[in-house]
Design a protein around this motif. Structure first.
Motif, PDB file in Angstrom:
ATOM      1  N   SER A   1       0.819  -1.211   0.000  1.00 32.32           N
ATOM      2  CA  SER A   1       0.000   0.000   0.000  1.00 32.32           C
ATOM      3  C   SER A   1       0.855   1.264   0.000  1.00 32.32           C
ATOM      4  CB  SER A   1      -0.929   0.013   1.220  1.00 32.32           C
ATOM      5  OG  SER A   1      -0.189   0.086   2.425  1.00 32.32           O
ATOM      6  N   GLY A   2       2.185   1.104   0.045  1.00 33.76           N
ATOM      7  CA  GLY A   2       3.072   2.256  -0.031  1.00 33.76           C
ATOM      8  C   GLY A   2       3.392   2.918   1.291  1.00 33.76           C
ATOM      9  N   GLN A   3       2.992   2.308   2.422  1.00 36.51           N
ATOM     10  CA  GLN A   3       3.304   2.890   3.728  1.00 36.51           C
ATOM     11  C   GLN A   3       4.782   2.757   4.067  1.00 36.51           C
ATOM     12  OE1 GLN A   3       0.435   1.836   6.902  1.00 36.51           O
ATOM     13  NE2 GLN A   3      -0.818   0.953   5.269  1.00 36.51           N
ATOM     14  N   VAL A   4       5.404   1.673   3.576  1.00 42.19           N
ATOM     15  CA  VAL A   4       6.843   1.469   3.716  1.00 42.19           C
ATOM     16  C   VAL A   4       7.386   0.996   2.379  1.00 42.19           C
ATOM     17  CG1 VAL A   4       6.799   0.950   6.198  1.00 42.19           C
ATOM     18  CG2 VAL A   4       6.529  -0.920   4.544  1.00 42.19           C
ATOM     19  N   ASP A   5       8.708   1.079   2.213  1.00 44.69           N
ATOM     20  CA  ASP A   5       9.322   0.689   0.947  1.00 44.69           C
ATOM     21  C   ASP A   5       9.422  -0.820   0.781  1.00 44.69           C
ATOM     22  OD1 ASP A   5       9.859   3.409   0.329  1.00 44.69           O
ATOM     23  OD2 ASP A   5      11.651   3.341   1.599  1.00 44.69           O
ATOM     24  N   MET A   6       9.790  -1.498   1.874  1.00 40.41           N
ATOM     25  CA  MET A   6      10.058  -2.934   1.807  1.00 40.41           C
ATOM     26  C   MET A   6       9.417  -3.642   2.990  1.00 40.41           C
ATOM     27  SD  MET A   6      14.101  -3.003   0.761  1.00 40.41           S
ATOM     28  CE  MET A   6      14.523  -3.299  -0.972  1.00 40.41           C
ATOM     29  N   ALA A   7       9.211  -4.938   2.835  1.00 36.26           N
ATOM     30  CA  ALA A   7       8.670  -5.753   3.920  1.00 36.26           C
ATOM     31  C   ALA A   7       9.591  -6.927   4.188  1.00 36.26           C
ATOM     32  CB  ALA A   7       7.275  -6.262   3.567  1.00 36.26           C
ATOM     33  N   GLY A   8       9.878  -7.149   5.452  1.00 35.95           N
ATOM     34  CA  GLY A   8      10.555  -8.377   5.860  1.00 35.95           C
ATOM     35  C   GLY A   8       9.469  -9.392   6.139  1.00 35.95           C
TER      36      GLY A   8
END
Length: 346
Positions: free
Chosen positions: A99-106
């Motif tokens: 959704s664009g709240q953060v750049d990347m997900a672990g």
């Protein structure tokens, strides 16, 4: 993976429950600072800034993200990574990323497949583990000795999936998971270290399925099951390739550091609150990590058969019904470049 391979695990309900546990890859922890999406140049460091949310940063299965920070590897490779963690009842790491709240997900690789099936292009840019790092823990008086005994039981998960033959109960993670098993709210549940160790050491239950290593995934799932990785939107990756490479360089260096250091060395490099708290002692954390270190991949690359194994399970339990282009869900481009940069073996 063939249908007979899956059926040897258990009944259809059993496989669905196993997949539910595999899908539950988040847990609560105290968040680090998190900023808006961007890869902006940090004013203080002069480095590009990347926001990365982890699906439970204090869990052993997700330790490389924080370890890279504590070893100073992100900054060594020229990127300011701002870590945060998902919260109970909050937005999941993979959802925050897409959704664009953060750049990347672990988060787990499986989300890249599920997102593509829903029309969203997400790519796994570095793979940190070849196994879920989880155990199915069953209460000592449950009478359950294999997945075939799950029918009609209440199983603890952190994501609820539909099934007519089992009852799923949302139990959270850590102490709330332990309490649910101890007080009979659930008969079994899929969890990670240090929760699994706490259940066993307190005599509350024992492990029925061990998916904590690549060999365990091979035994129960018919092949490596790539779990923890770094996911990002494909369009973001395409427009931030240099930054992505820096993040992957740091994490691949971390994976090689893990492979050449003991569990005690790793625990000593982690935040003290991660390795010694109300759920575990440092000695127990080290013993559990020493046992489960085989889940981590030294070179950061996707296991060759891993994507097909994950897709087969997703299709079998009905999470994915249409075609999926597996080649679009991951890339080894950045990990290969990182290995070459450091002269690590292929």
């Amino acid at each position: 993976m063939s249908r007979p391979t899956l059926i040897k695990i258990a009944s259809v309900a059993g496989v669905a429950a196993l997949a539910a546990g595999l899908a539950a890859c988040g847990s609560p922890a105290s968040p680090s600072s998190s900023s808006a999406t961007g890869s902006n140049v940090g004013a203080a460091s002069g480095m590009p800034t990347v926001t990365l949310m982890v699906g439970g940063i204090d869990k052993q299965i997700y330790l490389p993200y924080q370890l890279a920070q504590d070893l100073g590897f992100y900054k060594k490779y020229g990127v300011d990574v701002q870590l945060s963690t998902e919260q109970n009842g909050g937005v999941g790491a993979e959802t925050a990323m897409v959704s664009g709240q953060v750049d990347m997900a672990g988060a787990w690789y499986v989300h890249a497949i599920d997102f593509q099936a829903k029309g969203k292009d997400v790519v796994d840019v570095v793979q940190l583990s070849g196994a879920p790092g989880e155990r199915e823990m069953c209460a000592k008086n449950s009478g359950i000795t294999s997945p075939a005994d799950w029918k009609g039981k209440s199983l603890g998960v952190t994501d609820i999936l539909t099934s007519k033959e089992i009852s799923r109960v949302a139990v959270g993670a850590g102490p709330t998971f332990v309490a649910a098993l101890q007080h009979g709210r659930i008969a079994c549940g899929m969890t990670t270290q240090p929760t699994a160790g706490a259940i066993q050491s307190q005599g509350i239950g024992s492990s029925v399925i061990n998916l904590a290593t690549t060999s365990g995934a091979q035994q129960w799932l018919g092949g490596a099951y790539p779990a923890a990785g770094v996911l990002a939107r494909a369009d973001w990756v395409a427009s931030h390739q240099a930054v992505v490479q820096k993040v992957v360089d740091a994490l691949v260096a971390t994976m090689h550091w893990i492979s050449t250091h003991s569990a005690a060395d790793i625990a000593n490099a982690m935040p003290p609150a991660f390795v010694s708290n109300g759920l575990t002692t440092k000695a127990a954390y080290i013993a559990e990590l020493a046992q489960d270190k085989g889940q981590f991949l030294a070179n950061g690359r996707m296991p060759a058969s891993g994507p097909a194994t994950v897709l087969a399970i997703e299709k079998f339990v009905g999470n994915v019904t249409g075609p999926v282009n597996l080649a679009g869900t991951y890339t080894n481009k950045y990990a290969t470049a990182a290995d070459t940069l450091e002269g690590f073996p292929s």
